[in-house]
Design a protein around this motif. Structure first.
Motif, PDB file in Angstrom:
ATOM      1  N   MET A 213       0.838  -1.194   0.000  1.00 46.17           N
ATOM      2  CA  MET A 213       0.000   0.000   0.000  1.00 46.17           C
ATOM      3  C   MET A 213       0.866   1.233   0.000  1.00 46.17           C
ATOM      4  SD  MET A 213      -2.485   1.236   3.027  1.00 46.17           S
ATOM      5  CE  MET A 213      -1.054   1.287   4.033  1.00 46.17           C
TER       6      MET A 213
ATOM      7  N   ASN B  59      -9.472  -4.094  -1.499  1.00 48.88           N
ATOM      8  CA  ASN B  59      -9.061  -5.454  -1.159  1.00 48.88           C
ATOM      9  C   ASN B  59      -7.656  -5.774  -1.660  1.00 48.88           C
ATOM     10  OD1 ASN B  59     -11.450  -6.160   0.187  1.00 48.88           O
ATOM     11  ND2 ASN B  59     -12.467  -6.738  -1.720  1.00 48.88           N
TER      12      ASN B  59
ATOM     13  N   GLN C  92      -5.137  -3.411  -2.537  1.00 55.07           N
ATOM     14  CA  GLN C  92      -4.052  -2.461  -2.299  1.00 55.07           C
ATOM     15  C   GLN C  92      -3.989  -1.889  -0.888  1.00 55.07           C
ATOM     16  OE1 GLN C  92      -3.793   0.544  -5.438  1.00 55.07           O
ATOM     17  NE2 GLN C  92      -5.011  -0.745  -6.786  1.00 55.07           N
TER      18      GLN C  92
ATOM     19  N   HIS D 271      -3.622  -2.691   2.840  1.00 56.57           N
ATOM     20  CA  HIS D 271      -3.154  -3.836   3.622  1.00 56.57           C
ATOM     21  C   HIS D 271      -3.325  -3.605   5.130  1.00 56.57           C
ATOM     22  CE1 HIS D 271      -1.603  -5.084  -0.189  1.00 56.57           C
ATOM     23  NE2 HIS D 271      -0.735  -4.084  -0.250  1.00 56.57           N
ATOM     24  N   GLY D 272      -3.796  -4.673   5.803  1.00 60.03           N
ATOM     25  CA  GLY D 272      -3.898  -4.644   7.254  1.00 60.03           C
ATOM     26  C   GLY D 272      -5.042  -3.823   7.803  1.00 60.03           C
TER      27      GLY D 272
ATOM     28  N   HIS E 230      -8.768  -4.365   7.853  1.00 61.63           N
ATOM     29  CA  HIS E 230     -10.035  -5.062   7.608  1.00 61.63           C
ATOM     30  C   HIS E 230     -11.234  -4.223   8.031  1.00 61.63           C
ATOM     31  CE1 HIS E 230      -9.301  -5.974  11.855  1.00 61.63           C
ATOM     32  NE2 HIS E 230     -10.579  -6.320  11.957  1.00 61.63           N
TER      33      HIS E 230
ATOM     34  N   LEU F  67       0.548  -0.873  11.122  1.00 64.74           N
ATOM     35  CA  LEU F  67       0.983  -1.877  10.157  1.00 64.74           C
ATOM     36  C   LEU F  67       2.172  -2.668  10.694  1.00 64.74           C
ATOM     37  CD1 LEU F  67       0.721   0.182   6.854  1.00 64.74           C
ATOM     38  CD2 LEU F  67      -0.979  -1.303   7.922  1.00 64.74           C
TER      39      LEU F  67
ATOM     40  N   HIS G 145       2.946  -6.391   6.426  1.00 65.60           N
ATOM     41  CA  HIS G 145       2.183  -5.378   5.698  1.00 65.60           C
ATOM     42  C   HIS G 145       3.122  -4.442   4.946  1.00 65.60           C
ATOM     43  CE1 HIS G 145      -0.868  -6.124   9.118  1.00 65.60           C
ATOM     44  NE2 HIS G 145      -1.281  -6.774   8.033  1.00 65.60           N
TER      45      HIS G 145
ATOM     46  N   LEU H  85       4.215  -5.990   1.769  1.00 63.39           N
ATOM     47  CA  LEU H  85       3.187  -5.897   0.726  1.00 63.39           C
ATOM     48  C   LEU H  85       3.182  -4.507   0.086  1.00 63.39           C
ATOM     49  CD1 LEU H  85       0.245  -7.827   2.460  1.00 63.39           C
ATOM     50  CD2 LEU H  85       1.654  -8.609   0.541  1.00 63.39           C
ATOM     51  N   CYS H  86       3.409  -3.490   0.907  1.00 56.71           N
ATOM     52  CA  CYS H  86       3.496  -2.135   0.363  1.00 56.71           C
ATOM     53  C   CYS H  86       4.690  -2.010  -0.572  1.00 56.71           C
ATOM     54  CB  CYS H  86       3.624  -1.112   1.492  1.00 56.71           C
ATOM     55  SG  CYS H  86       2.156  -0.937   2.522  1.00 56.71           S
TER      56      CYS H  86
ATOM     57  N   ASP I 211       3.893  -3.636  -3.879  1.00 60.52           N
ATOM     58  CA  ASP I 211       3.038  -2.776  -4.699  1.00 60.52           C
ATOM     59  C   ASP I 211       3.842  -1.637  -5.325  1.00 60.52           C
ATOM     60  OD1 ASP I 211       0.954  -4.381  -3.940  1.00 60.52           O
ATOM     61  OD2 ASP I 211       0.116  -2.970  -2.481  1.00 60.52           O
TER      62      ASP I 211
ATOM     63  N   CYS J 241       3.512   2.812   5.937  1.00 62.00           N
ATOM     64  CA  CYS J 241       4.108   2.583   4.611  1.00 62.00           C
ATOM     65  C   CYS J 241       4.457   3.903   3.930  1.00 62.00           C
ATOM     66  CB  CYS J 241       3.126   1.804   3.734  1.00 62.00           C
ATOM     67  SG  CYS J 241       3.032   0.042   4.122  1.00 62.00           S
TER      68      CYS J 241
END
Length: 451
Positions: free
Chosen positions: A1, A186, A188, A190-191, A193, A392, A396, A399-400, A403, A439
């Motif tokens: 993200m 969903n 892009q 992250h973390g 919910h 985060l 997470h 994941l950023c 991306d 991030c």
């Protein structure tokens, strides 16, 4: 993200609305620009506020089309030499009666054809008269539109629709792509919910309501770098064709737009004017207030009427507006709850909105030097949803980083992702669980991996 900072749509305090027609957006042909008229005096002018041309101008151009295709008969066939002007012929002379009847029949056919042209165009552009158009077309081949004339009408209706009156929303600046919004959240974000669930349900329910009772007010809370600005930009891009550049979107940053307390009265007047002008310009508006905890409480109270329930007293209707407040306030409470769940061996996905919102409200109501506590937004329940952004963790951040690599079209390895995540500072000191910057600086750190 990747963290994307929301930038102001214009400088403040000047209250001039952003001009439309951003690069890439559909616009009028050259002869329809302001101050320009075609030689024949029929170019449909744009309406006030950049709106579509009136139907009269469109009808005028339709007549030109019909006149321009004057060499076509009722079936689109070339007109014969006997139909050219030959001067007056006495009704009693040779061929007088026959010619009179032929002309009368021809004019009747042209009138019927003109009516069908208009029905076709009205159906295409305004979705009116479609039933009649279908009935006329079903009468047989004698009522079919000439191919050339139909092509002209397709071009004309497509051009007219570029002004924004042929979209499902009634305004092509507004797209309201909830499906795309949900997919990007969903994929892009992250973390988060809780944020994903609350934002999609709140915005979708608001847009589907035929007559909402008030504007939708969302308040985003959490540490810096957790995705508040990122989601605000995502909302703008999925609700409006031009995203943050749309003339229906306004972005205000507290310390940038309202830096001096001694000018607060002027700020209030300018802010109220800009909100009113934007709502009158767009049937659905988005207002984003970044660093909302630093807003002076008098500014929040000044815009309170725009977020209250609509009393329908001849005022401008603000019920189709969306207000977003982005704040770091409440971040400590959110982090403590998340840390307690981790220490208890419970997954962060088990944190419920009900439990966290109660804790968040308590912190916001604490007497402190913040606009929320001193304004009337909380006590009058004008904020519809408090949206928490959780801190985060290490995976997470990876994941950023992934991306960010993909966004630049760069290859990556797990080792590279670990190296980027390892550059971040994690807290608390003992557990080193949460990224202190979220991030926020990930996209800059991958510059180390560029060739």
């Amino acid at each position: 993200m990747p963290s994307v900072a929301v930038t102001p749509s214009h400088s403040f305090p000047p209250a001039t609305p952003i001009a439309g027609g951003q690069e890439g957006s559909p616009g009028p042909p050259p002869w329809a620009r302001a101050g320009s008229r075609p030689a024949w005096g029929c170019g449909p002018p744009r309406g006030a506020g950049g709106g579509p041309p009136p139907r009269l101008g469109l009808a005028c151009c339709l007549l030109l089309l019909l006149g321009g295709s004057g060499g076509l008969g009722s079936r689109g066939t070339p007109r014969g030499p006997w139909e050219e002007e030959q001067g007056p012929v006495a009704e009693g002379g040779p061929w007088g009666r026959a010619r009179y009847e032929a002309v009368k029949k021809h004019l009747g056919a042209v009138g019927a054809l003109s009516k069908q042209y208009w029905q076709y165009l009205a159906c295409k552009v305004w979705q009116e008269g479609c039933k009649e158009e279908e009935e006329e077309s079903s009468r047989g081949p004698g009522w079919s539109l000439p191919v050339v004339g139909q092509d002209y009408l397709e071009i004309l209706s497509a051009w007219y629709c570029s002004f924004g009156k042929c979209c499902k929303t009634g305004d092509c600046r507004i797209v309201n792509n909830i499906t795309g919004l949900e997919a990007d959240l969903n994929g892009q974000l992250h973390g988060q919910h809780l944020a994903k669930e609350v934002i999609v349900r709140a915005v979708q329910g608001f847009l589907q309501s035929p007559q909402p009772q008030k504007a939708l007010v969302l308040s985003f809370h959490g540490w810096s770098g957790t995705g508040k600005n990122f989601v605000a930009r995502m909302l703008a891009s999925h609700l409006y064709r031009d995203g943050l550049k749309s003339e229906c979107v306004r972005v205000f940053i507290s310390l940038f737009h309202f830096p001096h307390h001694k000018y607060m009265d002027s700020y209030k007047a300018q802010l109220k004017k800009q909100i009113s002008e934007t709502v009158q310009l767009c049937q659905q508006s988005l207002f984003i207030f970044d660093e909302a905890e630093k807003l002076h409480f008098s500014l929040l109270d000044a815009i309170k009427p725009f977020m209250a329930r609509y009393d329908n007293k001849g005022q401008v209707d603000y019920r189709r507006s969306i207000f977003l407040f982005l704040s770091n306030l409440g971040g400590n409470t959110i982090n403590e709850v998340t840390l307690d769940f981790w220490r208890a061996g419970r997954a962060r996905e088990e944190i419920s909105m009900e439990f966290l919102e109660q804790q968040l409200r308590l912190e916001l109501l604490e007497p402190a030097e913040n606009g929320y506590a001193r304004s009337h937004l909380l006590e009058e329940n004008l904020i519809d949803f408090f949206v928490p952004f959780l801190p985060l963790e290490y995976h997470h951040v990876k994941l950023c980083a992934r991306d960010a690599f993909l966004a630049r079209g760069l290859p990556y390895t797990e080792a590279a992702l670990d190296e980027v995540a390892g550059m971040m500072v994690f807290v608390p000191k003992e557990e080193k669980l949460f990224s202190a910057q979220g991030c926020k600086s990930v996209s800059q750190r991958i510059n180390y991996f560029l060739p």
